[in-house]
Design a protein around this motif. Structure first.
Motif, short mmCIF file in Angstrom:
data_model
loop_
_atom_site.label_atom_id
_atom_site.label_comp_id
_atom_site.label_asym_id
_atom_site.label_seq_id
_atom_site.Cartn_x
_atom_site.Cartn_y
_atom_site.Cartn_z
N LEU A 277 -116.17 -28.44 -14.62
CA LEU A 277 -114.98 -29.26 -14.43
C LEU A 277 -115.29 -30.56 -13.71
N LEU A 278 -116.08 -30.49 -12.66
CA LEU A 278 -116.38 -31.70 -11.88
C LEU A 278 -117.21 -32.69 -12.66
N HIS A 279 -118.30 -32.22 -13.25
CA HIS A 279 -119.28 -33.13 -13.82
C HIS A 279 -119.06 -33.42 -15.29
N ARG A 280 -118.18 -32.70 -15.95
CA ARG A 280 -117.92 -32.97 -17.36
C ARG A 280 -116.49 -33.44 -17.62
N LEU A 281 -115.64 -33.38 -16.59
CA LEU A 281 -114.24 -33.74 -16.83
C LEU A 281 -113.66 -34.61 -15.72
N PHE A 282 -113.57 -34.07 -14.51
CA PHE A 282 -112.86 -34.77 -13.45
C PHE A 282 -113.58 -36.03 -12.98
N PHE A 283 -114.87 -35.94 -12.67
CA PHE A 283 -115.60 -37.11 -12.19
C PHE A 283 -115.76 -38.19 -13.27
N PRO A 284 -116.26 -37.84 -14.45
CA PRO A 284 -116.51 -38.92 -15.43
C PRO A 284 -115.27 -39.47 -16.11
N LEU A 285 -114.17 -38.72 -16.12
CA LEU A 285 -113.00 -39.18 -16.87
C LEU A 285 -111.81 -39.47 -15.96
N TYR A 286 -111.42 -38.54 -15.13
CA TYR A 286 -110.22 -38.71 -14.32
C TYR A 286 -110.43 -39.73 -13.21
#
Length: 943
Positions: A277-286
């Motif tokens: 979640l952190l490295h594939r969604l929240f950090f790079p996108l959100y």
């Protein structure tokens, strides 16, 4: 006993729920093992009957399942599946199995059905999933099986020797199915699997299926977020609200599903899921979408979403997810700009452009892993964990010394060291190279503030230059972070901007606390300006945050300049209402409805962030169906309503900061009103007899017009001169019109106080004895409505600091209110504990000729009996009262000095009324009262 012969088959038994009937079905299935068009219907009916018998046997006869197991009747299901008999038979077969497993209560029966691995063979069968009906029954069958999982039954599905778990691996292939019902069923199934406390099974999920499933899950969520952003950018005219609503609802489902997994507190799965979640969604996108030009950010702009959508989605994340590890890392990046935490350990996204490229399908990944496990005898690394295809990289013989030292499999982890600690050690090794630069950049307060681009951009969204489009989402994000329970104490202290001392010197000019409070006050000050484009929801949320940040231990810690700014905003909001008090006809209804709504339904931020219409640009037209607090006002009426809402919000915030108690609102308190079934002493009261005709009933009632209420009573059979209230409504909501067909009839409609419900409180025809009494009743209702509304408008004027003479008096030249101070409402009824509290002799009545009180004869005080309570005065429908030694002829209760003066004023007004209103007559012929004036049957308002 059944008899069979070679030329005939046995006849079905009469009792369908019996062991004999199951034997009969066994005979039919044994004779029809090959499916044809002729026997297809027979087999389907046999399956249906079998499900009923098995459920009956589970509850009544254990021999049913013994026969089922002895004859191995489950093989009939498998035999039919292997023949590819068509979807018609497959649907009935799946339905039969689903019903049986859903209704079994005996554990022994359940074990019978799960034995011999037949269920797993049905799960792995290749059904025709292009048929929606087959798909629906198949996924429902899998979900039903998952509900049966526990520490004992898990071994029927997960084979530790063959390392296979068909129920789970087959289900997760449909996690992104086009049908929402299928997606929900898959999520339910996975949660049921994760709940089972079996170490071997959970290790299989982590090592074999966790990474493929979570990598595909995060990628599809990222794609879904892009769809939301595209829909918001393209929907300028609000034409795609339905699609946007579905997309936002799906994102909410994803977040709740992730939270459900994290709430299970399974360390094996949580570490892997949080990492994805952190490295594939929240950090790079959100988070990266919040700011532009981040140091070291080389992502293509096409991979990011708009900052407004990012704020909206992050608000949902912080409102729903409460895992301490996940929330603390997200908060650390936003508050402290910890870019090192955003770097991907083990180069898991080395070839991707900020967000991982689409991984292989789960089915392909699972197939490749089975192939690898068959070909490789060496210790296996977890497939697809953090880097799809990393096995090929490790197979190369020329490895660098640095890469050879990295641990790439959980099987290679040293005992006692968790994966989380390993990742933190690897992250610390990369932080050492830039520690000197980080230390230097944080020496001064201004440098530290400049090194927080994400937080600065959130604060920049609070400026409200043109409107509050982005400010509302920024406020929701700050509120969600403040309310989140998963944030660690250090980050919580930064969020709450705690001040150890109320001394204002502790907040420097670079303090984030000062920044936030100033921006909140700026939003409030802009909301009271003319033609302001700040919605009520934004004002509500700003006041809520300012109350939390500006109060400490019930003491206001705002700076003097902040307090003066808030006071000025309050004065401006009062000034905005001045013209509406004088001009707007429905101001009273708007004011009471807005106060009632804000009191009973306070702003719920979590519910607010579920509304997809907030993502669309703010509009002012009510045709969109958007709630009023979430859009801009349209027309003078809504402008007045918005001004009322802003005034009430700021006034409430001001009173909280000064610790003042509310004494003026609501304008009408329900506890001070007359209610149904109350008993009133109506001696010497003005009554008009009438017949109330509704759709289904016709009743004889007496009409009483109070200061604020219209009351319908019927005589009390136990006490002479008393009446029982059968209906009570507010005069301000009364509409009266003549019946063109009958001069003795009035059409009366009493609307509900709340403007949201369209059904009136009362809609009836009042039929009087003659047209004179009809005219008198209409006059009383009309003037009573005007008087009640005028008195309440005066109280609103007092709230906004308008002088008393600023409102036009509808009775300035009338006989009703011509006393020196005519606008003060008079108390109408008293409360007594029992009849003994009143005096024994009532020959002269309350307002009789020999009465020595200040009670006027034209508007007397009826008595309200409430047994079991002490004697007291009812308040003036919301007006405070003060006790004084003054007494009346019927009770020794103390009266207030203010009421004594009001009584004299109303007496003077009533005396003038009795002179002018000679034709206004009422009757009491149907109710005998003890006062001598009723002997003639007709009385007036005079003495």
């Amino acid at each position: 006993m059944q008899r069979t012969s070679w030329w005939s088959r046995p006849k079905p038994p009469k009792n369908l729920h019996s062991l004999e009937h199951l034997k009969y079905l066994h005979y039919l299935l044994n004779k029809n093992q090959t499916i044809t068009e002729n026997n297809k219907s027979l087999i389907v009916e046999a399956f249906r009957s079998m499900s009923e018998i098995l459920i009956w046997g589970d509850q009544n006869d254990s021999s049913v399942f013994e026969f089922f197991l002895e004859k191995n009747m489950f093989t009939f299901f498998l035999n039919i599946l292997q023949q590819n008999a068509g979807n018609y038979v497959c649907v009935q077969l799946l339905q039969t199995l689903n019903i049986v497993f859903e209704n079994l209560h005996n554990e022994t029966s359940l074990y019978y059905m799960l034995s011999n691995n037949h269920v797993n063979e049905v799960i792995c069968h290749k059904f025709d999933f292009s048929d929606e009906e087959v798909m629906a029954y198949y996924i429902s069958f899998l979900k039903t099986l998952s509900l049966r999982l526990n520490e004992h039954t898990i071994h029927f599905f997960y084979n530790e020797h063959t390392d296979d778990f068909a129920l789970y691996t087959e289900a997760i292939k449909f996690f992104n199915h086009s049908e929402s019902m299928v997606r929900i069923a898959v999520r339910t199934l996975t949660l049921n699997v994760y709940k089972v406390d079996d170490a071997a099974m959970l290790r299989f999920i982590r090592d074999k299926t966790g990474a493929p499933y979570f990598s595909n899950l995060t990628w599809f969520i990222a794609q879904h977020v892009r769809y939301i952003d595209t829909c918001v950018r393209s929907d300028v005219n609000h034409q795609q609200r339905g699609r946007l609503r579905d997309l936002v609802a799906e994102h909410l489902d994803y977040m709740h599903y992730i939270n459900d997994i994290l709430m299970l507190e399974n360390k094996m799965l949580n570490e892997m899921l949080i990492d994805h979640l952190l490295h594939r969604l929240f950090f790079p996108l959100y988070i990266r979408s919040l700011a532009e030009g981040i140091p070291g950010d080389n992502d293509n702009e096409n991979n990011l979403i708009s900052s407004v959508v990012a704020l909206f989605l992050l608000s949902q994340v912080f409102l729903i997810l409460h895992n301490g590890v996940l929330i603390s890392k997200l908060t650390d990046v936003i508050l402290n700009n910890n870019l090192e935490a955003m770097k991907m350990p083990n180069e898991q996204i080395a070839g991707c452009n900020g967000i991982m490229e689409q991984p292989e399908s789960i089915e392909a990944l699972l197939s490749s892993e089975r192939l690898k496990s068959n070909q490789k005898t060496r210790r296996q690394k977890r497939p697809n964990y953090r880097n799809i295809g990393s096995d090929e990289d490790n197979d190369n013989g020329d490895k660098s010394p640095e890469s050879s030292d990295q641990i790439t499999s959980l099987d290679q982890l040293p005992v006692g060291i968790s994966e989380k600690e390993l990742l933190s050690n690897q992250a610390n090794s990369t932080q050492d190279t830039s520690s000197n630069h980080t230390t230097t950049s944080n020496e001064s307060g201004s440098d530290k503030r400049c090194s927080r681009p994400f937080l600065d951009n959130i604060y920049s969204a609070l400026n409200c230059t043109d409107n509050d489009y982005s400010a509302l989402f920024a406020l929701c994000l700050i509120y969600a972070m403040l309310e989140n329970k998963g944030i660690d104490p250090p980050s919580k202290k930064i969020l709450e901007f705690e001040v150890d001392s109320p001394d204002s010197s502790v907040e420097s000019e670079t303090s984030y606390s000062l920044w936030l409070k100033e921006r909140l006050l700026r939003i409030i000050s802009k909301s009271v300006k003319k033609d302001s484009r700040i919605r009520l929801a934004t004002v509500h949320l700003s006041a809520k945050l300012l109350n939390r940040l500006g109060m400490s231990n019930d003491e206001c810690i705002l700076l003097p300049s902040h307090v003066s700014s808030l006071e000025q905003s309050k004065l401006n909001s009062m000034t905005n209402l001045h013209r509406y008090v004088k001009e707007e006809e429905i101001l009273l209804d708007l004011f009471e409805d807005e106060h009632r709504t804000s009191s009973r339904k306070p702003l719920n931020v979590e519910y607010l962030m579920m509304d997809s219409s907030l993502l669309l640009y703010p509009t002012g037209t009510p045709l969109t169906g958007i709630d009023f607090i979430k859009r801009l006002p349209c027309g003078e009426s809504e402008q007045a309503r918005r001004a009322i809402g802003v005034f009430l919000i700021i006034r409430n915030l001001w009173m909280l900061s000064r610790k003042e108690v509310e004494t003026q609102l609501p304008l009408t308190r329900e506890q001070d009103c007359i209610n149904e079934d109350d008993k009133l002493d109506l001696n010497n009261s003005d009554l008009i007899a009438c017949t109330v005709v509704k759709k289904d009933e016709r009743n004889r009632r007496f009409l009483v017009v109070d200061l604020y209420q219209i009351i319908l009573v019927k005589p009390d059979n136990k006490r002479l001169g008393w009446g029982v209230v059968k209906f009570a409504g507010y005069l301000q909501d009364v509409e009266v019109s003549n019946d063109p067909d009958d001069s003795r009839s009035l059409k009366v409609t009493i609307h509900r106080t709340s403007g949201q419900r369209q059904v009136p409180l009362l809609m009836a025809s009042f039929i009087f004895d003659d047209h004179i009494r009809c005219m008198a009743a209409k006059q009383r209702l009309t003037k009573g409505r005007m008087r009640a509304r005028h008195l309440k408008l005066q109280r609103i004027a007092a709230l906004v600091d308008l002088p008393e003479n600023s409102i036009d008096d509808p009775f300035s030249s009338s006989y009703l209110l011509n006393s020196p101070a005519p606008h003060k409402p008079q108390q109408q009824f008293r409360v007594f504990a029992s009849p003994s509290t009143s005096t024994g002799g009532r020959t002269n009545g309350v307002g009789g000729p020999d009465a020595k009180s200040n009670t006027p004869t034209a508007r007397v005080y009826p008595l309200l009996k409430r047994p079991g309570h002490a004697a007291s005065r009812i308040g003036s429908l919301g007006l405070p009262t003060t006790a004084s030694p003054t007494t009346t002829t019927q009770s020794n209760n103390p009266q207030s000095s203010a009421d004594n003066q009001q009584t004299k004023q109303v007496q003077d007004a009533a005396a003038a009324e009795s002179k002018d209103e000679s034709d206004d007559v009422v009757t009491k012929t149907d109710m005998e009262l003890s006062h001598p004036s009723s002997a003639g049957g007709i009385i007036g308002e005079g003495s």
